[in-house]
Design an enzyme around this catalytic site. Structure first.
Site, mmCIF file in Angstrom:
data_model
loop_
_atom_site.group_PDB
_atom_site.id
_atom_site.type_symbol
_atom_site.label_atom_id
_atom_site.label_comp_id
_atom_site.label_asym_id
_atom_site.label_seq_id
_atom_site.Cartn_x
_atom_site.Cartn_y
_atom_site.Cartn_z
ATOM 1 N N ARG A 27 131.715 -41.434 35.425
ATOM 2 C CA ARG A 27 132.626 -41.473 34.270
ATOM 3 C C ARG A 27 133.893 -42.251 34.612
ATOM 4 O O ARG A 27 134.404 -43.008 33.799
ATOM 5 C CB ARG A 27 132.979 -40.057 33.826
ATOM 6 C CG ARG A 27 131.840 -39.422 33.030
ATOM 7 C CD ARG A 27 131.970 -37.934 32.969
ATOM 8 N NE ARG A 27 133.108 -37.502 32.190
ATOM 9 C CZ ARG A 27 133.675 -36.306 32.336
ATOM 10 N NH1 ARG A 27 133.213 -35.458 33.240
ATOM 11 N NH2 ARG A 27 134.684 -35.966 31.593
ATOM 12 N N ARG A 40 138.224 -28.050 36.012
ATOM 13 C CA ARG A 40 138.489 -27.828 34.582
ATOM 14 C C ARG A 40 137.590 -26.741 33.983
ATOM 15 O O ARG A 40 136.391 -26.724 34.224
ATOM 16 C CB ARG A 40 138.239 -29.156 33.858
ATOM 17 C CG ARG A 40 138.646 -29.149 32.435
ATOM 18 C CD ARG A 40 138.933 -30.513 31.950
ATOM 19 N NE ARG A 40 137.748 -31.347 31.789
ATOM 20 C CZ ARG A 40 137.797 -32.550 31.249
ATOM 21 N NH1 ARG A 40 138.934 -33.052 30.843
ATOM 22 N NH2 ARG A 40 136.701 -33.270 31.140
ATOM 23 N N ARG A 91 136.493 -46.383 23.422
ATOM 24 C CA ARG A 91 136.246 -46.351 24.859
ATOM 25 C C ARG A 91 135.837 -47.719 25.384
ATOM 26 O O ARG A 91 135.614 -47.884 26.581
ATOM 27 C CB ARG A 91 135.153 -45.337 25.140
ATOM 28 C CG ARG A 91 135.721 -43.958 25.509
ATOM 29 C CD ARG A 91 134.888 -43.407 26.525
ATOM 30 N NE ARG A 91 134.991 -42.229 27.237
ATOM 31 C CZ ARG A 91 135.250 -40.993 26.916
ATOM 32 N NH1 ARG A 91 135.625 -40.680 25.732
ATOM 33 N NH2 ARG A 91 135.161 -40.028 27.786
ATOM 34 N N ARG A 99 132.193 -27.506 31.939
ATOM 35 C CA ARG A 99 131.374 -28.563 31.326
ATOM 36 C C ARG A 99 130.330 -29.085 32.295
ATOM 37 O O ARG A 99 130.621 -29.310 33.465
ATOM 38 C CB ARG A 99 132.285 -29.718 30.897
ATOM 39 C CG ARG A 99 132.807 -29.542 29.495
ATOM 40 C CD ARG A 99 133.816 -30.574 29.172
ATOM 41 N NE ARG A 99 133.355 -31.933 29.387
ATOM 42 C CZ ARG A 99 134.030 -32.998 29.010
ATOM 43 N NH1 ARG A 99 135.171 -32.850 28.382
ATOM 44 N NH2 ARG A 99 133.575 -34.206 29.238
ATOM 45 N N LYS A 126 144.495 -35.843 28.094
ATOM 46 C CA LYS A 126 144.570 -36.257 26.684
ATOM 47 C C LYS A 126 144.316 -35.057 25.773
ATOM 48 O O LYS A 126 145.053 -34.839 24.820
ATOM 49 C CB LYS A 126 143.513 -37.341 26.374
ATOM 50 C CG LYS A 126 143.653 -38.600 27.167
ATOM 51 C CD LYS A 126 142.701 -39.650 26.662
ATOM 52 C CE LYS A 126 141.253 -39.289 26.827
ATOM 53 N NZ LYS A 126 140.744 -39.232 28.200
HETATM 54 P P1 AMP Z 1 134.942 -36.794 26.881
HETATM 55 O O1 AMP Z 1 134.905 -35.380 26.499
HETATM 56 O O2 AMP Z 1 135.822 -37.609 26.046
HETATM 57 O O3 AMP Z 1 135.183 -36.981 28.347
HETATM 58 O O4 AMP Z 1 133.448 -37.381 26.624
HETATM 59 C C1 AMP Z 1 132.321 -36.843 27.240
HETATM 60 C C2 AMP Z 1 131.170 -37.811 27.174
HETATM 61 O O5 AMP Z 1 130.858 -38.115 25.808
HETATM 62 C C3 AMP Z 1 131.451 -39.154 27.815
HETATM 63 O O6 AMP Z 1 131.217 -39.161 29.208
HETATM 64 C C4 AMP Z 1 130.482 -40.055 27.067
HETATM 65 O O7 AMP Z 1 129.172 -39.914 27.547
HETATM 66 C C5 AMP Z 1 130.521 -39.486 25.646
HETATM 67 N N1 AMP Z 1 131.570 -40.128 24.810
HETATM 68 C C6 AMP Z 1 132.706 -39.574 24.344
HETATM 69 N N2 AMP Z 1 133.404 -40.445 23.601
HETATM 70 C C7 AMP Z 1 132.713 -41.602 23.606
HETATM 71 C C8 AMP Z 1 132.921 -42.893 23.043
HETATM 72 N N3 AMP Z 1 134.006 -43.165 22.320
HETATM 73 N N4 AMP Z 1 131.977 -43.837 23.253
HETATM 74 C C9 AMP Z 1 130.863 -43.574 23.972
HETATM 75 N N5 AMP Z 1 130.615 -42.383 24.540
HETATM 76 C C10 AMP Z 1 131.518 -41.401 24.370
#
Ligand code: AMP
Length: 390
Positions: free
Chosen positions: A171, A127, A88, A160, A13
């Site tokens: 996740r 990544r 999410r 990360r 994404k």
């Molecule tokens: P991402 O970079 O989108 O994979 O997000 C990394 C982490 O941030 C996720 O594993 C969640 O812990 C938190 N996170 C990101 N977006 C959301 C969301 N919309 N709702 C809740 N937690 C989020």
């Protein structure tokens, strides 16, 4: 352009969003990025979010929705936005709809980037992201030319902290349980479109662009998702009656024609009804087949997932066993070394004792010799004295 990017962690994404920013000039809003920035700045919001992020769980809806509300009020989102990683879960999706509808700017599209489960794990563990320009790499599929350095700007590449196997597992589970139901949510609204997220990044982007080209300007359903518009049937041309000869005949003929017309109308209605019934039945069959297909696919996916899980478990068990063996080997080696050292010490002690004994025996012999020499001397002196007396 007001769209939501849907897809599991690692589906690409972020990569697609970056390309879309360049081409369409709308901002990408990634809740993950916003949260990571808050954690890095050690804001109170960041502190609250950190534990959930480290565990691969979702941060509370309150925090995320607050952040989104604030971000969407900024002027650079006036011409649109790409939401990445948000919503999410169902509550977030409904809150977003309410928020956008009240602004009169409803969401246009939910774009799903579809990637198989087992591909995701490798993508996530490999990544790397440039700390300076955000360029993304994968050490397995698209590595940088120099290890740990960005090709574009020379910045340092960052791994990360939540891209480790344990956190990735949770996740992906969170995605499966809480986020994937949003696919049906947007499908039911007629806003869902899907592209395959496997292959060359450029090819995936081409597919994305095709979808975006079909995107409606308002919040209505995209063309491909819209139910087909009912086709109005052409007017039925009535056959002209032959001219009646008398007024009576004329009237009768008119009556006949009206009757005929009514009959035709009824028959037409019946045909239309029959046709629409057939259409509905056909649609239902199609829907059933699609459902069956989806079910089959889901089952296949689940089986695959199970197999992957089993494999991972087996691997972990093997790893554990190897570790145990290594520990045992180490302990045995340590014991052997200790035994050797003890033996060496005992041998040394024995040698020292032997040496001491030898020394003592020598000392005794020397003493005995001295005593003997003394006695001989005494005897000689005595003998001399006896001689002198005589
Ligand atoms: P991402 O970079 O989108 O994979 O997000 C990394 C982490 O941030 C996720 O594993 C969640 O812990 C938190 N996170 C990101 N977006 C959301 C969301 N919309 N709702 C809740 N937690 C989020």
């Amino acid at each position: 352009m007001r769209i939501v990017l849907l897809g599991a962690p690692g589906s690409g994404k972020g990569t697609q969003a970056k390309l879309m920013i360049e081409k369409y000039g709308v901002p990408q809003i990634s809740t993950g990025d916003l949260l990571r920035a808050a954690v890095a700045d050690q804001t109170s919001l960041g502190m609250q979010a950190k534990a959930a992020m480290d565990a691969g769980q979702l941060v509370s809806d309150d925090i995320v929705l607050g952040m989104i509300r604030e971000r969407l009020s900024e002027s650079d989102t006036d011409d649109g936005f790409i939401l990445d990683g948000f919503p999410r879960n169902m509550a977030q999706a409904e809150a977003l709809d309410a928020m956008l509808n009240s602004l009169g700017k409803p969401l246009q599209l939910g774009l799903l980037i579809d990637v198989d489960f087992d591909v995701l794990m490798q993508r996530l563990t490999g990544r790397r992201t440039c700390e300076s320009c955000g360029q993304m790499y994968n050490i397995y599929s698209s590595p940088p030319k120099l290890d740990g350095q960005c090709d574009k700007c020379g910045g340092t590449l960052h791994h990360r902290s939540d891209d480790n196997e344990e956190t990735i597992g949770s996740r992906l589970r969170v995605y499966e349980n809480q986020t994937s139901p949003l696919i049906s949510y947007y499908r039911n609204q007629g806003k869902l479109r899907k592209v395959q997220g496997v292959g060359e990044i450029g090819d995936i982007f081409t597919a994305v662009n095709k979808v975006l080209a079909d995107m409606p300007s308002g919040g209505e359903a995209p063309v491909a998702e819209k139910p087909a518009a009912a086709v109005s049937s052409p007017a039925v041309k009535e056959k002209k009656e032959s001219k009646p000869k008398t007024a009576k005949k004329k009237k009768a003929s008119k009556k006949k024609s009206t009757k005929k017309k009514a009959k035709k109308k009824v028959s037409k209605k019946k045909t239309t009804k029959k046709k629409s019934k057939k259409k509905v039945a056909k649609k239902a069959t199609k829907r059933k087949a699609t459902k069956k297909k989806a079910k089959k696919k889901a089952k296949k996916k689940a089986t695959k997932r199970k197999a992957t899980k089993k494999k991972a478990k087996k691997k972990a068990t093997k790893r554990k066993a190897t570790k145990k063996k290594a520990t045992k080997r180490k302990a045995t080696k340590k014991k052997a070394t200790k035994r050797k050292a003890t033996k060496k010490k005992a041998t040394k002690r024995k040698a020292t004792k032997k040496k001491a004994k030898k020394k003592a025996t020598k000392r005794k012999a020397t003493k005995k010799k001295a005593t003997k020499r003394k006695a001989t001397k005494k005897k000689a002196t005595k003998r001399k004295a006896t001689k002198r007396k005589r």
